[in-house]
Design an enzyme around this catalytic site. Structure first.
Site, PDB file in Angstrom:
ATOM      1  N   ASP A  12       0.782  -1.244   0.000  1.00  0.00           N
ATOM      2  CA  ASP A  12       0.000   0.000   0.000  1.00  0.00           C
ATOM      3  C   ASP A  12       0.818   1.302   0.000  1.00  0.00           C
ATOM      4  OD1 ASP A  12      -1.977  -1.909   0.201  1.00  0.00           O
ATOM      5  OD2 ASP A  12      -2.836  -1.203   2.091  1.00  0.00           O
ATOM      6  N   ASP A  50      -4.643  -0.797  -1.834  1.00  0.00           N
ATOM      7  CA  ASP A  50      -5.926  -0.644  -1.158  1.00  0.00           C
ATOM      8  C   ASP A  50      -6.878   0.005  -2.176  1.00  0.00           C
ATOM      9  OD1 ASP A  50      -6.846  -1.222   1.520  1.00  0.00           O
ATOM     10  OD2 ASP A  50      -6.990   0.931   1.933  1.00  0.00           O
ATOM     11  N   HIS A  52     -10.897   0.814  -2.664  1.00  0.00           N
ATOM     12  CA  HIS A  52     -12.236   0.790  -2.072  1.00  0.00           C
ATOM     13  C   HIS A  52     -13.289   1.480  -2.942  1.00  0.00           C
ATOM     14  CE1 HIS A  52     -10.379  -0.599   1.581  1.00  0.00           C
ATOM     15  NE2 HIS A  52      -9.844   0.552   1.913  1.00  0.00           N
ATOM     16  N   HIS A  56     -17.850   2.063   0.554  1.00  0.00           N
ATOM     17  CA  HIS A  56     -17.180   1.063   1.408  1.00  0.00           C
ATOM     18  C   HIS A  56     -17.520   1.283   2.880  1.00  0.00           C
ATOM     19  CE1 HIS A  56     -13.693  -1.371   2.925  1.00  0.00           C
ATOM     20  NE2 HIS A  56     -14.188  -2.127   1.969  1.00  0.00           N
ATOM     21  N   HIS A  85     -10.625   6.925   1.942  1.00  0.00           N
ATOM     22  CA  HIS A  85      -9.265   6.839   1.373  1.00  0.00           C
ATOM     23  C   HIS A  85      -9.236   5.790   0.261  1.00  0.00           C
ATOM     24  CE1 HIS A  85      -9.518   3.528   4.248  1.00  0.00           C
ATOM     25  NE2 HIS A  85      -8.616   2.913   3.509  1.00  0.00           N
ATOM     26  N   LYS A 110      -7.139  -4.967  -3.059  1.00  0.00           N
ATOM     27  CA  LYS A 110      -7.892  -5.524  -1.931  1.00  0.00           C
ATOM     28  C   LYS A 110      -8.809  -4.476  -1.342  1.00  0.00           C
ATOM     29  CE  LYS A 110      -4.089  -4.364   1.138  1.00  0.00           C
ATOM     30  NZ  LYS A 110      -4.766  -3.317   1.913  1.00  0.00           N
ATOM     31  N   CYS A 155      -1.944  -2.958   7.647  1.00  0.00           N
ATOM     32  CA  CYS A 155      -1.864  -3.861   6.495  1.00  0.00           C
ATOM     33  C   CYS A 155      -0.573  -4.680   6.465  1.00  0.00           C
ATOM     34  CB  CYS A 155      -2.082  -3.080   5.205  1.00  0.00           C
ATOM     35  SG  CYS A 155      -3.797  -2.494   5.084  1.00  0.00           S
TER      36      CYS A 155
HETATM   37  C1  VGL Z   1      -4.693   0.519   5.733  1.00  0.00           C
HETATM   38  C2  VGL Z   1      -6.277   1.356   7.146  1.00  0.00           C
HETATM   39  C3  VGL Z   1      -7.230   1.256   6.157  1.00  0.00           C
HETATM   40  C4  VGL Z   1      -3.260   0.132   5.530  1.00  0.00           C
HETATM   41  C5  VGL Z   1      -5.630   0.393   4.730  1.00  0.00           C
HETATM   42  O1  VGL Z   1      -2.793   0.095   4.371  1.00  0.00           O
HETATM   43  O2  VGL Z   1      -2.577  -0.152   6.541  1.00  0.00           O
HETATM   44  N1  VGL Z   1      -5.016   0.974   6.933  1.00  0.00           N
HETATM   45  N2  VGL Z   1      -6.900   0.790   4.961  1.00  0.00           N
HETATM   46 ZN    ZN Z   2      -8.307   0.880   3.397  1.00  0.00          ZN
END
Ligand code: VGL
Ligand code: ZN
Length: 202
Positions: A12, A50, A52, A56, A85, A110, A155
């Site tokens: 990410d 990430d 979404h 979401h 986000h 994901k 993550c």
């Molecule tokens: C993440 C919070 C929400 C991450 C992703 O990449 O750690 N954290 N979505």
């Molecule tokens: Zn996320």
């Protein structure tokens, strides 16, 4: 070069997790030069993204009255409600422009199912829905994974725990990761990873 059965998984490294992003992780962009250099040492390099949809359920603004960073209950258990986000197709969801994506063979997206968040590169937060990454790595003969990226306590940690549970030797390079650290999440993540046999290195 690292042995051919080792993969680098970069979690990410997207604009929204870097300074000025929607869910900025302090110093998130500082890891990028090291991540780029690491890619040259591994014959298998995977990125996660990430990704979404606008509706979401991990977004606080999809829960009227809920504050960002508060907790809610999902059918699969407790879930942090995040600021909106990494919306599919947005600039915030794009990889940071300094991240070198040329050596990457596989991008795993994901978190695209509206009802389930997905921290781990391997399983969504219901702990059952697979992303397919395990099959990809096993089919390529990968036995060990090195994890870097954002965020260390979400993550990256979830991915490390799942990788260990799936039988990989797992190393997390903390120097090439940065944490959100929400209510002690970093200490808890480190403890969980150590207990699972994950090697925490700098
Ligand atoms: C993440 C919070 C929400 C991450 C992703 O990449 O750690 N954290 N979505
Ligand atoms: Zn996320």
């Amino acid at each position: 070069m690292r042995p051919a059965d080792e993969a680098l998984i970069v979690i990410d490294v997207q604009n929204d997790f870097c300074p000025s992003g929607a869910l900025a992780v302090a110093g998130g962009d500082q890891i990028i030069p090291r991540v780029n250099a690491l890619m040259g040492k591994f014959s298998t390099v995977v990125l996660t993204q990430d990704w979404h949809p606008a509706d979401h359920l991990s977004f606080a603004d999809n829960h009227p009255g809920a504050a960002p960073f508060s907790l809610t209950e999902m059918p699969y258990g407790p879930q942090v409600l995040w600021p909106r986000h990494c919306v599919i197709g947005s600039e915030g969801a794009a990889f940071h422009p300094d991240l070198d994506t040329d050596p990457v063979q596989m991008v795993i997206r994901k978190g695209f199912r509206p009802q389930i968040d997905s921290y781990s590169a391997f399983f969504e937060n219901d702990r059952r829905t697979a992303t397919g990454l395990d099959g990809y790595l096993k089919a390529r003969g990968i036995a060990a994974v090195t994890l870097v990226g954002l965020a260390l306590d979400y993550c990256v940690a979830y991915s490390a725990l799942d990788a260990a549970g799936l039988g990989y030797r797992v190393t997390v390079l903390e120097g090439a990761a940065r944490a959100i650290d929400l209510n002690g999440s970093l200490a808890a993540a480190r403890e969980g990873m150590r207990a699972a046999g994950v090697a925490l290195e700098i």
